[in-house]
Design a protein around this motif. Structure first.
Motif, PDB file in Angstrom:
ATOM      1  N   VAL A  13       6.041 125.207  38.333  1.00 24.74           N
ATOM      2  CA  VAL A  13       5.565 124.799  39.602  1.00 24.74           C
ATOM      3  C   VAL A  13       6.103 125.779  40.485  1.00 24.74           C
ATOM      4  O   VAL A  13       7.386 125.760  40.749  1.00 24.74           O
ATOM      5  CB  VAL A  13       6.123 123.292  39.733  1.00 24.74           C
ATOM      6  N   THR A  15       6.806 126.331  44.866  1.00 23.28           N
ATOM      7  CA  THR A  15       6.835 125.357  45.990  1.00 23.28           C
ATOM      8  C   THR A  15       7.217 126.774  47.031  1.00 23.28           C
ATOM      9  O   THR A  15       7.631 127.514  47.001  1.00 23.28           O
ATOM     10  CB  THR A  15       7.769 124.261  45.862  1.00 23.28           C
ATOM     11  N   ASP A  18       3.129 127.540  53.162  1.00 23.97           N
ATOM     12  CA  ASP A  18       1.953 127.900  53.130  1.00 23.97           C
ATOM     13  C   ASP A  18       1.899 129.046  53.904  1.00 23.97           C
ATOM     14  O   ASP A  18       1.197 129.055  55.126  1.00 23.97           O
ATOM     15  CB  ASP A  18       0.935 126.812  53.408  1.00 23.97           C
ATOM     16  N   CYS A  23       1.199 132.530  48.663  1.00 21.07           N
ATOM     17  CA  CYS A  23       0.011 132.829  47.986  1.00 21.07           C
ATOM     18  C   CYS A  23       0.311 134.376  47.225  1.00 21.07           C
ATOM     19  O   CYS A  23      -0.374 133.921  46.111  1.00 21.07           O
ATOM     20  CB  CYS A  23      -1.122 133.331  48.932  1.00 21.07           C
ATOM     21  N   VAL A  26       1.818 132.944  43.743  1.00 21.07           N
ATOM     22  CA  VAL A  26       1.006 132.172  43.097  1.00 21.07           C
ATOM     23  C   VAL A  26      -0.129 133.414  42.323  1.00 21.07           C
ATOM     24  O   VAL A  26      -0.220 133.293  41.266  1.00 21.07           O
ATOM     25  CB  VAL A  26      -0.019 131.354  43.714  1.00 21.07           C
ATOM     26  N   LEU A  36      -4.302 127.795  37.196  1.00 21.01           N
ATOM     27  CA  LEU A  36      -3.756 126.580  38.024  1.00 21.01           C
ATOM     28  C   LEU A  36      -4.127 125.553  37.073  1.00 21.01           C
ATOM     29  O   LEU A  36      -4.989 125.279  36.636  1.00 21.01           O
ATOM     30  CB  LEU A  36      -4.913 126.705  39.196  1.00 21.01           C
ATOM     31  N   GLY A  39      -5.115 120.850  41.581  1.00 18.01           N
ATOM     32  CA  GLY A  39      -5.189 121.146  42.919  1.00 18.01           C
ATOM     33  C   GLY A  39      -3.696 121.394  43.349  1.00 18.01           C
ATOM     34  O   GLY A  39      -2.753 120.702  42.803  1.00 18.01           O
ATOM     35  N   PRO A  40      -3.319 122.126  44.596  1.00 21.12           N
ATOM     36  CA  PRO A  40      -2.137 122.079  44.995  1.00 21.12           C
ATOM     37  C   PRO A  40      -1.574 120.799  45.733  1.00 21.12           C
ATOM     38  O   PRO A  40      -2.573 119.803  46.201  1.00 21.12           O
ATOM     39  CB  PRO A  40      -2.062 122.950  46.136  1.00 21.12           C
ATOM     40  N   VAL A  51       3.658 123.817  50.521  1.00 23.47           N
ATOM     41  CA  VAL A  51       2.589 123.615  49.150  1.00 23.47           C
ATOM     42  C   VAL A  51       3.402 123.539  47.860  1.00 23.47           C
ATOM     43  O   VAL A  51       4.452 124.383  47.675  1.00 23.47           O
ATOM     44  CB  VAL A  51       1.830 124.607  49.270  1.00 23.47           C
ATOM     45  N   GLN A  53       2.198 124.201  43.770  1.00 25.39           N
ATOM     46  CA  GLN A  53       1.200 124.543  42.883  1.00 25.39           C
ATOM     47  C   GLN A  53       1.514 124.617  41.416  1.00 25.39           C
ATOM     48  O   GLN A  53       2.615 125.421  41.229  1.00 25.39           O
ATOM     49  CB  GLN A  53       0.558 125.797  43.362  1.00 25.39           C
ATOM     50  N   LEU A  55       1.181 125.673  37.606  1.00 26.38           N
ATOM     51  CA  LEU A  55       0.386 126.348  36.902  1.00 26.38           C
ATOM     52  C   LEU A  55       0.874 126.499  35.268  1.00 26.38           C
ATOM     53  O   LEU A  55       1.860 125.829  35.053  1.00 26.38           O
ATOM     54  CB  LEU A  55       0.990 128.016  37.240  1.00 26.38           C
TER      55      LEU A  55
END
Length: 64
Positions: A13, A15, A18, A23, A26, A36, A39-40, A51, A53, A55
Motif C-alpha cells: 500500500v 500513501t 495526490d 503518481c 505508483v 493495482l 481503486g484508490p 491517496v 493505493q 498493489l
C-alpha cells in the motif's frame, strides 16, 4: 517471475499527497510487475488530498 523482485512483499500500500511524486511512485511499482488492487482511497487532511493505493503481485491474486 513468480515472486516480487528484491524480496518485496506480494501486497503493498502506497500513501501520500495526490501529486506527481505519488503518481510516479505508483507507476514505478507497476513497472516492476505489480497490479493495482481495486481503486484508490482518497481523503482530505484539511490541507491537501491524500491517496492510498494498494498493489498486489499478480501471482498473489490467485492465491499462488
Amino acid at each position: 517471475m513468480s515472486t516480487p523482485p528484491d524480496g518485496l512483499p506480494r501486497y503493498r500500500v502506497l500513501t501520500g499527497p495526490d501529486d506527481e511524486t505519488f503518481c510516479r511512485r505508483v507507476s514505478d511499482v507497476i513497472a516492476l510487475g505489480y497490479r493495482l488492487h481495486e481503486g484508490p482511497a482518497v481523503t482530505f487532511n484539511g490541507e491537501r488530498v491524500i491517496v492510498a493505493q494498494a498493489l498486489i503481485w499478480p501471482e498473489a491474486e490467485h492465491g499462488k
